[in-house]
Design a protein around this motif. Structure first.
Motif, PDB file in Angstrom:
ATOM      1  N   ARG A  33      -2.362   4.651  -1.636  1.00  0.00           N
ATOM      2  CA  ARG A  33      -2.363   3.370  -0.925  1.00  0.00           C
ATOM      3  C   ARG A  33      -2.539   1.684  -2.445  1.00  0.00           C
ATOM      4  O   ARG A  33      -3.520   0.928  -1.762  1.00  0.00           O
ATOM      5  N   SER A  45     -17.434   8.028  -2.108  1.00  0.00           N
ATOM      6  CA  SER A  45     -17.042   7.407  -3.423  1.00  0.00           C
ATOM      7  C   SER A  45     -17.674   8.242  -4.590  1.00  0.00           C
ATOM      8  O   SER A  45     -17.017   7.929  -5.520  1.00  0.00           O
ATOM      9  N   VAL A  72     -15.943   4.701   6.353  1.00  0.00           N
ATOM     10  CA  VAL A  72     -15.217   5.626   5.421  1.00  0.00           C
ATOM     11  C   VAL A  72     -13.975   5.289   5.665  1.00  0.00           C
ATOM     12  O   VAL A  72     -12.714   4.956   5.033  1.00  0.00           O
ATOM     13  N   ASN A  73     -13.584   6.058   6.998  1.00  0.00           N
ATOM     14  CA  ASN A  73     -12.190   6.725   7.132  1.00  0.00           C
ATOM     15  C   ASN A  73     -11.345   5.380   8.377  1.00  0.00           C
ATOM     16  O   ASN A  73     -10.359   5.617   7.560  1.00  0.00           O
ATOM     17  N   ARG A  74     -12.100   4.455   8.772  1.00  0.00           N
ATOM     18  CA  ARG A  74     -11.368   3.598   9.299  1.00  0.00           C
ATOM     19  C   ARG A  74     -11.674   1.863   8.562  1.00  0.00           C
ATOM     20  O   ARG A  74     -10.427   1.500   9.215  1.00  0.00           O
ATOM     21  N   ASN A  75     -13.139   1.715   8.238  1.00  0.00           N
ATOM     22  CA  ASN A  75     -12.958   0.985   7.646  1.00  0.00           C
ATOM     23  C   ASN A  75     -12.998   0.736   6.114  1.00  0.00           C
ATOM     24  O   ASN A  75     -13.654  -0.507   5.360  1.00  0.00           O
ATOM     25  N   TYR A  76     -12.710   1.773   6.253  1.00  0.00           N
ATOM     26  CA  TYR A  76     -12.476   1.943   3.668  1.00  0.00           C
ATOM     27  C   TYR A  76     -13.807   0.867   3.127  1.00  0.00           C
ATOM     28  O   TYR A  76     -13.627   0.772   2.203  1.00  0.00           O
ATOM     29  N   LYS A  77     -15.029   1.689   3.844  1.00  0.00           N
ATOM     30  CA  LYS A  77     -15.949   1.096   2.689  1.00  0.00           C
ATOM     31  C   LYS A  77     -16.915   2.410   2.010  1.00  0.00           C
ATOM     32  O   LYS A  77     -15.620   3.564   2.296  1.00  0.00           O
ATOM     33  N   LYS A  78     -17.738   2.106   1.212  1.00  0.00           N
ATOM     34  CA  LYS A  78     -17.279   3.124   0.277  1.00  0.00           C
ATOM     35  C   LYS A  78     -19.213   3.662   0.738  1.00  0.00           C
ATOM     36  O   LYS A  78     -19.573   3.521   1.636  1.00  0.00           O
ATOM     37  N   GLU A 110     -10.108  12.293  11.179  1.00  0.00           N
ATOM     38  CA  GLU A 110     -10.371  10.359  10.834  1.00  0.00           C
ATOM     39  C   GLU A 110     -12.116  10.535  10.945  1.00  0.00           C
ATOM     40  O   GLU A 110     -12.750   9.986  10.529  1.00  0.00           O
ATOM     41  N   GLN A 137       0.731  -0.923  -0.193  1.00  0.00           N
ATOM     42  CA  GLN A 137      -0.061   0.505  -0.342  1.00  0.00           C
ATOM     43  C   GLN A 137       0.966   1.237  -0.244  1.00  0.00           C
ATOM     44  O   GLN A 137       1.344   1.693   0.972  1.00  0.00           O
TER      45      GLN A 137
END
Ligand SMILES: Cc1cc2nc3c(=O)[nH]c(=O)nc-3n(C[C@H](O)[C@H](O)[C@H](O)COP(=O)(O)O)c2cc1C
Ligand code: SF4
Ligand code: FES
Lengths: 418, 726, 172
Positions: free
Chosen positions: A200, B414, B392-398, B162, A196
């Motif tokens: 990333r 996104s 989004v910021n911690r779990n990188y979801k959309k 964050e 990454q």
């Protein structure tokens, strides 16, 4: 040894693609494209090439880590930040033979599966930006960059990203942050850039000189390349020599050439026939050595054994008239200026060191200052986030170790300099 | 089962996730490692270097535990003489330029730097050079930044980004000049959630509100729940000599600016401290006896003359469950009418509580995709906003966002659908989902949604009929959709649960012979058999003259909509129970002073249907009384038998009569499928296309808007004016 | 250190408001294409503005922030991190003289004193006629030609006081 990396450097206008092509540029491309990417990686592994940016990490291994990550969006970054004081080698390639670098990058991109590359160029090289942009444009025009290179279905886009004056951006994760438009502060590892990195995505960062070796490795084969120079880290090495020598400049020599040979054979000895007092073998963050180390081989392992480091191969030579307190002051000032400010020991430690040195320079040295300097170094040591802080204490520690008398004299006499 | 690795920390062996850091593992082993820059809320950062540990066989002498992942069979020492010395040195460095102004620092006693320096026994420093010139302090509306005290741990910068996605604070400059700044060193101009103050380990960030108000060790603490919006954030009142001096989040949860700073409304000069009665046109102070006699006489006269149904009751979305329960019981049993409702039902999403039950907010970040149908969610329900940002910021979801404007969610989305309203966006999105039509952002959104196996759908605060059916259709097209409606008022759900509804007894038990007889026997009284009028019908009836008296508990219709004034003027008799002399109270014949949620006990039900308890942090102001007590006194005087010593007595009765609450523990959520209305399509919102066109609807309010309570908070109004001026 | 940044320096709201020319905006839009997200274009955008207007300012940063939709505080934090963004105009010609080790070993400090006397200004200041300003630089990668300096984009090495005098004459 016949010159490889600097082969075209003395040819006038070699930064023009037509001249470069006449002298063999882009010759390794089709050979590389004839191999599978994994074979290119293996060839580089066989060559046992180690990075020339300072850390000496095995290049093939780094590539393999990145190449293994599935997915197509990857980045190849060329580290042309050349910030380590004393380092001048990359500039020669950037100015005189940019097509060597571009060729190396296209092959590297192919090997790791990256279709996008950036050259992170330090702002202090204003000439290089024009040269690089022109070279890139020419390479696009001739089909060595862009889509479907050589009709082999290989794509590679390349552009230059200019820094803005920050040594720390030579550190690879800080470089990525800077490329992303942020403050150049190092990132936590893991995740490593290979998995990454920029935006990333899997990313490889290599030094200009490292990448410039690639066409030769492909050209002559990894095994033949591995026979050049020092066994533990073969290949040609560009040493940049400056300071009190008669012929400062860059010298391409086999890895492992001794300091003595570099200084006395190639650089014509010390200016004015004076005696050598000290030498920094690999740039500002590598510990200072003395005359007694002249027979040390300039390669990664030998220098570590001698208590220093190869770093970027930037040799800085000091004659007998030099006051090592001044030297340490200049370097500490540099590191205090360049500390990114993220971690406590480096930020506060370099600032404190700088305050003490400033006093010494003002003739306000005190009894116990040497111990104080050592105390601060001990405070910083082994605790920093990135190697900058560790590098910052090297000039202090090594100058006190080898030249304590200079400090004692300075404190006693209260001489004011600067 | 997930694989684990084995790590030994100071001789204690634990099994942890391979992704854990050494610090995580140490926590699990019960070993404390000192930290300054690490925080569970944030990504590891590793800047302070206090958390160094030693790893056996490592090439490095010291390793930061907060950023280093564990490895199998790792053996870690967290305290050795070398580590002790190393940490001491780091502390010495941090103190080089730190002003030793602990006596005037609000953080003293609660300062991690102070504690560590004490713990590691730092003596006089070897640092004798000049201290850095201290930059000026940066003031703002509610938060002061004393830059010289900053240890550059970056927690404020990171929490602002964050967790909040605001990004008001940033590191600027470099090296020893590094500073935490706002944009261009101007005053803070942000959401003023105060999370940065809460997370700051030292006294670099403090609140104006708390300045010189007390020392942390002198404080008494009362656990409670924020009463501003439906999120139901848990919080702690800190009091000194019986007065609140500060509010903090409980267990380091999130609090928004309203929760953290808005409590000062409790002490506002406008608070009602005595009952008021109208004497020859003027409201004048009266004793409780006088005021209550007036209420009872007038209500009795109207009831006898024109029937119980000529009286209406409007309940509150802020009062406790116990009070809402008592309110409808009072209307039904003492007055004898089912005319009991809340105007707030005009302002909630259609389908709430039957179709769009909310999932637990903390689950939002677990979905593959978050779909926000109307961009202002983070302002209306800040905690929901925080959970979206976390996704989004911690779990990188959309995140897919429908937004006509631009706010902080745009930055992390996104995919943004720029549409004037959710229905317009859905009109394009639905065909794209069904048949792949659509281009640009719509196509992107559809592609993302199709791939997702679970989607959090954030339902807008208002949902007229048309949109309602679109959303229904959307849900049928998505895999694993969970809805999270926006609910602006704190105890809206609780009031519904408690039957402040003309057609339902508590627990959504429909007005029917069975239910009526059950409650009649429990309450030991006669009860009306036919459903009452809803809030809109009541307003109409007032215009028509068929409702002559109104009893309002904790609401301000005239204040939120000037158009309602002439309607209320038609009333023969108006009773208002409130904590302030609101616009509506000013029109009343009798005003009864109630207490704020900081002065009473009880329970609230959050938008997640979570039952939570509040506790009094202060004594009631003046003669004010909790709503439940006022109600039971009036009821008693009207001949009803109510004998509750405390809200928990009322809760006992609720548990006996309302199956939903029978064994609902405080802190838990009642299961959606337990509701009698589950799957029944019943609409508990009064909002509909026809109502929308009606001018009765009050305008929407955003974060720092003019609410009854928000406008009485000095802190929140300073923020408001500041924002307008800026 | 001479490069201590004063806090007030960035806060010049109002005053000399810069209008950003179409060429500058176009150049920024162009450079934006090189990066996968807009934040990547922050450094180059600041370079473009500095080149066009001689220095950066509050307005420049705010413009970049709005144009690229990056929070203002981020642009501010980034811009102030790097040492070669300027906050006030340099002279018509900016002299960047290296004072790191290799140059310092060969007399950089005395050259800097010479420059100061010759130009009558200290580091960071502009000469009265506006022709020159000079700043000290950490290693400019010209150690082989130490002591060395850059004037605008041109490199001059192996400097002596005399050589500096000669070189300066070439810059109008
Ligand atoms: C403080 C610091 C500064 C660095 N500066 C440079 C630099 O200017 N140029 C460079 O190539 N590598 C630099 N490096 C090394 C890079 O981090 C990295 O190791 C290198 O670019 C990798 O390329 P290589 O494997 O080809 O050597 C620096 C490292 C540190 C810690
Ligand atoms: S050692 Fe720390 S402060 Fe220094 S450059 Fe690295 S991260 Fe920044
Ligand atoms: S807590 Fe680990 S470095 Fe700060």
């Amino acid at each position: 040894m016949e010159k490889m990396l600097l082969k075209r450097v003395d040819i006038p206008n070699a930064n023009d693609i037509d001249v470069a092509l006449k002298h063999g540029a882009y010759g390794a491309l089709s050979a590389a494209f004839g191999m599978r990417p994994v074979d290119v990686v293996n060839e580089v592994k066989r060559a046992t090439l180690r990075g020339r940016g300072g850390a000496g990490f095995p290049t093939g291994l780094k590539w393999e880590l990145c190449a293994r990550v599935p997915g197509s969006l990857k980045y190849l970054l060329c580290n042309a930040d050349e910030g380590e004081p004393g380092t001048i080698k990359d500039r020669f390639i950037l100015h005189q033979d940019p097509h060597l670098l571009i060729e190396g990058m296209v092959i590297s991109g192919y090997a790791i599966g990256a279709e996008r590359g950036y050259i992170y160029l330090r702002y202090e090289y204003p000439k290089a930006i024009g040269i690089l942009e022109k070279a890139i444009e020419q390479a696009y025009a001739k089909g060595y960059l862009g889509k479907n290179i050589l009709g082999k279905g290989v794509n590679f886009d390349l552009s230059v990203h200019r820094g803005a004056g920050a040594y720390i951006c030579g550190e690879e994760t800080a470089l990525i942050e800077s490329l992303e438009g942020k403050r150049g502060q190092p990132r936590i590892r893991p995740p490593f850039p290979a998995s990454q990195g920029a935006w990333r995505k899997p990313t490889v960062i290599n030094n200009v000189e490292t990448l410039s070796n690639i066409p030769f490795i492909i050209g002559m084969g990894g095994d033949a390349y591995a026979k050049i120079g020092a066994e533990t880290a073969p290949g040609p090495k560009i040493y940049g020599v400056s300071g009190h020598v008669n012929k400062p400049g860059v010298y391409e020599l086999p890895m492992g050439t001794t300091l003595r040979e570099i200084i006395y054979t190639h650089c014509g000895g010390i200016k004015g026939g004076k005696k050598l007092k000290a030498v920094i073998p690999g740039g500002a963050s590598t510990p200072i050595l003395t005359e007694s180390h002249l027979d040390v081989k300039m390669d990664f392992n030998s220098l570590v054994a001698a208590g220093s480091m190869l770093g970027s191969g930037a040799v800085m030579v000091m004659d007998e008239t030099v006051d090592m307190v001044n030297v340490a002051y200049v370097l500490v000032r540099f590191f205090a200026h360049e500390s990114c400010g993220k971690c406590t020991p480096c930020r506060e430690g370099t600032a404190w060191l700088y305050q003490v040195y400033t006093r010494l320079m003002h003739g306000e040295g005190k009894e116990g200052d040497i111990d104080l300097l050592l105390y601060i170094c001990e405070t910083v040591k082994g605790k920093c986030f990135c190697p900058l802080g560790e590098g910052a204490i090297q000039p202090v520690l090594s100058s006190i170790k080898h030249f304590r008398a200079d400090y004692e004299a300075r404190i006693k006499s209260g001489v004011v300099s600067h | 089962m997930e694989n684990t690795v084995t790590v030994t920390i100071d001789g204690i062996t634990v099994k942890v996730k391979p992704t854990a850091t050494i610090l995580d593992a140490a926590k699990q082993a019960g070993v404390r490692i000192p930290v300054l820059c690490a925080d569970d809320k944030l990504h590891p950062y590793g800047s302070c270097r206090i958390c160094l540990v030693e790893i056996e066989k490592s090439p490095r002498k010291f390793t930061p535990s907060c950023t280093t992942p564990v490895a199998d069979n790792m053996v870690v020492k967290t305290m050795t003489p070398d580590l002790f010395e190393a940490r001491k040195r780091i502390l010495e460095l941090l103190l080089c330029h730190h002003p030793l102004d602990c006596p005037v620092c609000d953080k003293a006693g609660n300062c991690q730097l102070q504690d560590l320096v004490h713990e590691y026994g730092l003596g006089p420093s070897k640092f004798t050079e000049k201290k850095r010139v201290v930059p000026p302090n940066y003031k703002s509306a509610v938060i002061d930044r004393e830059v010289a005290r900053c240890v550059l741990c970056g927690k404020c910068v990171r929490v602002c980004r964050e967790q909040n996605a605001v990004g008001e604070l940033a590191f600027t400059r470099r090296g020893k000049e590094s500073k935490v700044s706002t944009d261009f060193d101007q005053q803070l101009d942000c959401e003023f959630c105060g999370e940065c103050v809460e997370i700051c380990p030292v006294g670099a960030l403090t609140t104006k509100q708390f300045k010189y108000r007390g020392r942390t060790w002198n404080m008494e603490r009362t656990q409670s729940v924020c009463n501003y919006c439906g999120c139901g954030c848990r919080m702690v009142y800190e009091t000194r000599q019986g007065r609140i001096v500060r509010v903090r989040s409980a267990a380091r949860n999130y609090l928004c600016g309203k929760g953290r700073f808005g409590w000062d409304a409790v002490h506002h000069a406008d608070r009602l401290t005595t009952p008021l009665v109208r004497v020859s046109g003027e409201l004048v102070p009266a004793t409780w006896d006088e005021a209550l006699a007036m209420v009872v006489t007038n209500l009795n006269v109207i009831k006898n003359k024109r029937g119980a149904d000529s009286i209406g009751g409007l309940g509150s979305v802020r009062t406790t469950n116990e009070e809402s329960y008592l309110f409808q019981k009072f209307m039904r049993s003492a007055i004898g009418t089912n005319n009991v409702d809340m105007l707030a039902r005009l302002k909630v999403p259609k389908g709430l509580n039957t179709t769009f039950f909310s999932g637990e907010l903390s689950n939002i970040s677990g979905h593959d995709v978050v779909l926000v149908l109307d961009g202002d969610v983070a302002e209306l329900n800040p905690l929901t906003g925080i959970e979206i940002v976390r996704a989004v910021n911690r779990n990188y979801k959309k995140l897919i966002l429908v937004n006509s404007g631009y706010n902080k969610l745009n930055r992390i989305a996104s995919c943004v659908l720029e549409y004037v309203s959710p229905d317009a966006a859905l009109a394009d999105l639905l065909p794209a989902l069904k048949s792949g039509q659509g281009t640009g952002a719509v196509a992107d959104a559809a592609a993302i949604l199709k791939e997702a196996t679970s989607v959090a759908v954030i339902i807008p605060a208002r949902l007229p009929d048309g949109t309602y059916y679109q959303v229904r259709e959307l849900l049928s097209l998505l895999k694993g959709a969970t809805t999270y409606p926006v609910v602006k008022r704190s105890n809206f759900l609780g009031a519904l649960d408690m039957g402040v509804l003309p057609g339902y007894y508590p627990g959504y038990q429909k007005v029917s012979p069975d239910v009526v007889s059950r409650f009649a026997s429990a309450w030991n009284c006669m009860l009306p058999e036919i459903p009452g009028k809803n809030a809109l019908e009541m307003l109409d009836a007032i215009k028509q003259g068929s409702i002559a008296a109104l009893y309002i508990m904790g609401d301000d219709p005239a204040g939120s909509d000037a158009g309602l004034k002439p309607v209320l003027e038609k009333l023969e008799f108006l009773v208002v129970q409130d904590i302030f002399l609101t616009e509506t109270a000013k029109m009343a014949d009798v005003v009864l002073p109630a207490v704020s949620s900081a002065e009473k006990a009880g329970t609230l039900t959050s938008l997640e249907r979570r039952l939570q308890g509040i506790s009094p942090a202060e004594e009631p102001l003046g003669d004010a009384q909790p709503d439940w007590n006022i109600l039971q006194t009036v009821a008693k005087k009207m001949g009803s038998a109510m004998h509750y010593a405390s809200p928990s007595d009322i809760m006992k009765e609720i548990r006996a009569l309302v199956p939903l609450y029978a064994d609902l523990a405080v802190g838990s959520v009642w299961p959606a499928e337990k509701s009698p209305l589950h799957g029944s399509e019943t609409n508990l919102s009064l909002l509909s296309d026809s109502v929308e066109k009606n001018d009765v609807i009050t305008s929407e309010r955003l974060l720092f808007s003019s609410g009854t309570t928000t406008t009485r908070s000095k802190e929140l109004t300073t923020v408001c004016t500041f924002k307008v001026e800026a | 250190m001479s490069d201590v940044i004063e806090d007030s320096r960035f806060c010049r709201s109002g005053g000399d408001k810069i209008m950003f020319s179409d060429a500058v905006v176009e150049a920024i839009n162009q450079v934006r294409q090189k990066y996968p997200d807009s934040q990547g274009a922050v450094l180059p955008s600041l370079h473009i503005i500095q080149k066009a207007y001689g220095h950066l300012s509050y307005e420049a940063m705010r413009f970049v922030s709005q144009h690229l939709r990056v929070p203002e505080s981020d642009v501010f934090g980034t811009a102030t991190f790097y040492s070669l963004y300027r906050w006030k105009s340099a002279g018509k010609h900016q002299i960047q003289i290296c004072h790191n080790l290799s140059c310092s070993l060969l007399g950089a400090e005395s050259l800097i004193k010479h420059l100061e006397q010759k130009l009558g200004v200290c580091e960071g200041q502009v000469t009265k006629d506006g022709r020159f300003s000079f700043i000290r630089m950490e290693c400019i990668g010209r150690c082989d030609g130490a002591p060395a300096m850059l004037i605008d984009d041109d490199y001059h090495g192996e400097l002596t006081p005399q050589k500096i005098d000669e070189v300066l004459k070439k810059y109008e």
